[in-house]
Enzyme design. Sequence first.
Site, PDB file in Angstrom:
ATOM      1  N   GLU A 194       0.365  -3.002   4.620  1.00  0.00           N
ATOM      2  CA  GLU A 194       0.653  -1.615   4.974  1.00  0.00           C
ATOM      3  C   GLU A 194       1.950  -1.084   4.367  1.00  0.00           C
ATOM      4  O   GLU A 194       2.865  -0.672   5.091  1.00  0.00           O
ATOM      5  CB  GLU A 194       0.644  -1.449   6.498  1.00  0.00           C
ATOM      6  CG  GLU A 194      -0.709  -1.817   7.091  1.00  0.00           C
ATOM      7  CD  GLU A 194      -0.791  -1.600   8.598  1.00  0.00           C
ATOM      8  OE1 GLU A 194       0.237  -1.319   9.235  1.00  0.00           O
ATOM      9  OE2 GLU A 194      -1.901  -1.723   9.147  1.00  0.00           O
TER      10      GLU A 194
ATOM     11  N   ASN B  84      -2.384  -5.200   1.011  1.00  0.00           N
ATOM     12  CA  ASN B  84      -3.363  -4.803   2.026  1.00  0.00           C
ATOM     13  C   ASN B  84      -2.946  -3.463   2.629  1.00  0.00           C
ATOM     14  O   ASN B  84      -1.770  -3.269   2.927  1.00  0.00           O
ATOM     15  CB  ASN B  84      -3.365  -5.899   3.113  1.00  0.00           C
ATOM     16  CG  ASN B  84      -4.599  -5.896   3.983  1.00  0.00           C
ATOM     17  OD1 ASN B  84      -5.713  -5.730   3.488  1.00  0.00           O
ATOM     18  ND2 ASN B  84      -4.416  -6.108   5.281  1.00  0.00           N
TER      19      ASN B  84
ATOM     20  N   HIS C 247     -10.512  -0.272   9.190  1.00  0.00           N
ATOM     21  CA  HIS C 247     -10.575   0.050  10.626  1.00  0.00           C
ATOM     22  C   HIS C 247     -11.190   1.446  10.754  1.00  0.00           C
ATOM     23  O   HIS C 247     -10.497   2.460  10.615  1.00  0.00           O
ATOM     24  CB  HIS C 247      -9.180   0.021  11.257  1.00  0.00           C
ATOM     25  CG  HIS C 247      -8.611  -1.358  11.341  1.00  0.00           C
ATOM     26  ND1 HIS C 247      -9.187  -2.348  12.111  1.00  0.00           N
ATOM     27  CD2 HIS C 247      -7.547  -1.934  10.733  1.00  0.00           C
ATOM     28  CE1 HIS C 247      -8.489  -3.470  11.983  1.00  0.00           C
ATOM     29  NE2 HIS C 247      -7.499  -3.248  11.153  1.00  0.00           N
TER      30      HIS C 247
ATOM     31  N   GLU D   9     -10.364  -5.969   7.207  1.00  0.00           N
ATOM     32  CA  GLU D   9     -10.193  -5.891   8.671  1.00  0.00           C
ATOM     33  C   GLU D   9     -11.232  -4.960   9.283  1.00  0.00           C
ATOM     34  O   GLU D   9     -10.929  -4.127  10.140  1.00  0.00           O
ATOM     35  CB  GLU D   9      -8.782  -5.382   9.017  1.00  0.00           C
ATOM     36  CG  GLU D   9      -7.679  -6.220   8.401  1.00  0.00           C
ATOM     37  CD  GLU D   9      -6.272  -5.828   8.846  1.00  0.00           C
ATOM     38  OE1 GLU D   9      -6.138  -5.104   9.848  1.00  0.00           O
ATOM     39  OE2 GLU D   9      -5.318  -6.256   8.176  1.00  0.00           O
TER      40      GLU D   9
ATOM     41  N   ASP E 261     -13.772  -3.036  11.368  1.00  0.00           N
ATOM     42  CA  ASP E 261     -14.389  -2.837  12.684  1.00  0.00           C
ATOM     43  C   ASP E 261     -14.789  -1.365  12.783  1.00  0.00           C
ATOM     44  O   ASP E 261     -14.176  -0.503  12.179  1.00  0.00           O
ATOM     45  CB  ASP E 261     -13.522  -3.287  13.874  1.00  0.00           C
ATOM     46  CG  ASP E 261     -12.061  -2.890  13.795  1.00  0.00           C
ATOM     47  OD1 ASP E 261     -11.728  -1.949  13.060  1.00  0.00           O
ATOM     48  OD2 ASP E 261     -11.243  -3.525  14.499  1.00  0.00           O
TER      49      ASP E 261
HETATM   50  C1  XIL Z   1      -3.420  -6.384  15.294  1.00  0.00           C
HETATM   51  C2  XIL Z   1      -3.997  -7.505  16.161  1.00  0.00           C
HETATM   52  O1  XIL Z   1      -5.394  -7.449  16.102  1.00  0.00           O
HETATM   53  C3  XIL Z   1      -3.519  -7.349  17.583  1.00  0.00           C
HETATM   54  O2  XIL Z   1      -3.938  -8.457  18.365  1.00  0.00           O
HETATM   55  C4  XIL Z   1      -1.997  -7.232  17.619  1.00  0.00           C
HETATM   56  O3  XIL Z   1      -1.584  -6.961  18.927  1.00  0.00           O
HETATM   57  C5  XIL Z   1      -1.523  -6.113  16.695  1.00  0.00           C
HETATM   58  O4  XIL Z   1      -2.020  -6.336  15.384  1.00  0.00           O
HETATM   59  N1  XIL Z   1      -3.665  -3.870  10.856  1.00  0.00           N
HETATM   60  C6  XIL Z   1      -3.322  -5.169  10.591  1.00  0.00           C
HETATM   61  C7  XIL Z   1      -3.496  -6.208  11.626  1.00  0.00           C
HETATM   62  O5  XIL Z   1      -2.989  -5.482   9.443  1.00  0.00           O
HETATM   63  O6  XIL Z   1      -2.565  -7.239  11.523  1.00  0.00           O
HETATM   64  C8  XIL Z   1      -3.459  -5.617  13.021  1.00  0.00           C
HETATM   65  O7  XIL Z   1      -3.782  -6.650  13.952  1.00  0.00           O
HETATM   66  C9  XIL Z   1      -4.415  -4.452  13.108  1.00  0.00           C
HETATM   67  C10 XIL Z   1      -4.040  -3.363  12.144  1.00  0.00           C
END
Ligand code: XIL
Length: 393
Positions: free
Chosen positions: A166, A208, A244, A274, A276
Amino acid sequence: MDPFRAVSCALLLSAAASPATAMPLVDCLAPAATCTLRQWADQAGIEIGAAVEPAWIAEEPQYAATLAAEFGSLTPENRMKWPEIHPSPDAYDFGPADALVDFAQTNDMAVRGHTLVWGQMAGNGTPDYVRDAQSAQELRTLVAEHIGTVAGRYAGKVDSWDVVNEPLVVLGNELDPNPFFELLGPDYIAEAFALAKAADPDARLFLNEAFVELAGPRFDAFHDLVRELLAQGVPIDGVGLQGHLLFPIFLDPQELRTNLERIVDLGLEVEITELDIAVSFLPEAERDAYQRQAYFDVFTACLEVEGCNRITLWGFTDAHTWLDDFLGNPAVDPLLFDEDYRRKPAYYGVRDALRRSIVPEPGRLWLALAAAAFAARRLRWRPRGSRTEQLAV
Ligand code: XIL
């Protein structure tokens, strides 16, 4: 058996007999085969992964069994993040991350390392002792020690690292003004990649980013950043689009595919890291169908882009998803298995995309020809019927 399957099976069997195309003897398209997503993905030539926590592996046999059967790769959801693995300057806590690496090795799974440098204020990216560094030199020493130790420890065990996570500010298109940026300037990214390369020369090194699935100025800014890093000779191998998809408007399959292609066109690998897909903002009756189609579309976009090599989901069961906290809505249900580890319609959306992608090209041609022949016959019947009607009149 549906005609789609029948034609593809026949084609696969004939392909298997041909020395020119090496097909596995048992394949997922065979009539009696029951494949898991991991097996489908193997045949489709990509990897499917999930973010996981060691506690659930230890505590829930069904979690561990589902993970090993359905996924070929894992990402530690939190346990390799700086505050977890290196909570104070002189103390490392490798136990939970080691447990995940052991689990992966036992089950012949790959491991994505996540993440070495993550400066965002939100989340669990950087411990206070790093945020509080007073000088560039102090921070550089901390970063070098951290990356050298962590990436060095898992060399040969982690196939890819999210070296920097990020880099862009969440709501905007600029570099995030995090403590690394404040003290080291934009070069903190290049420095982190150089350190990771030195610690583990064989790992694939990724940048990422969140919310870069749609076309537009944010993706353009991210793409420019990657291009500049490449122009500077930074040892970057790949780019991760997190995926996400919190709201339906976050997904446009064509734009996603174009973004994936634009990364590959830079000469890099691309992964969705990641994924979802939340459904809490849809009427309940629409959720299953939407989610199944959305998973199908995301997987298809990746499968159709050569160079998109892995899709990692951020979890796999709705029993354990970070979105329940993040979106504060228990009906968010963003994953492939329900809370009792039953396969959801979304699971079959993924399966369908993988299956579709392994029908060989000639198979698609045959299917198209068969469909055309069928349609032509039906068309011929109709005029006959209508002619009879006309005569009767
Ligand atoms: C999130 C985890 O899923 C949680 O359990 C934690 O509390 C916070 O981080 N982007 C990312 C991940 O790169 O590392 C994050 O993971 C979600 C958003």
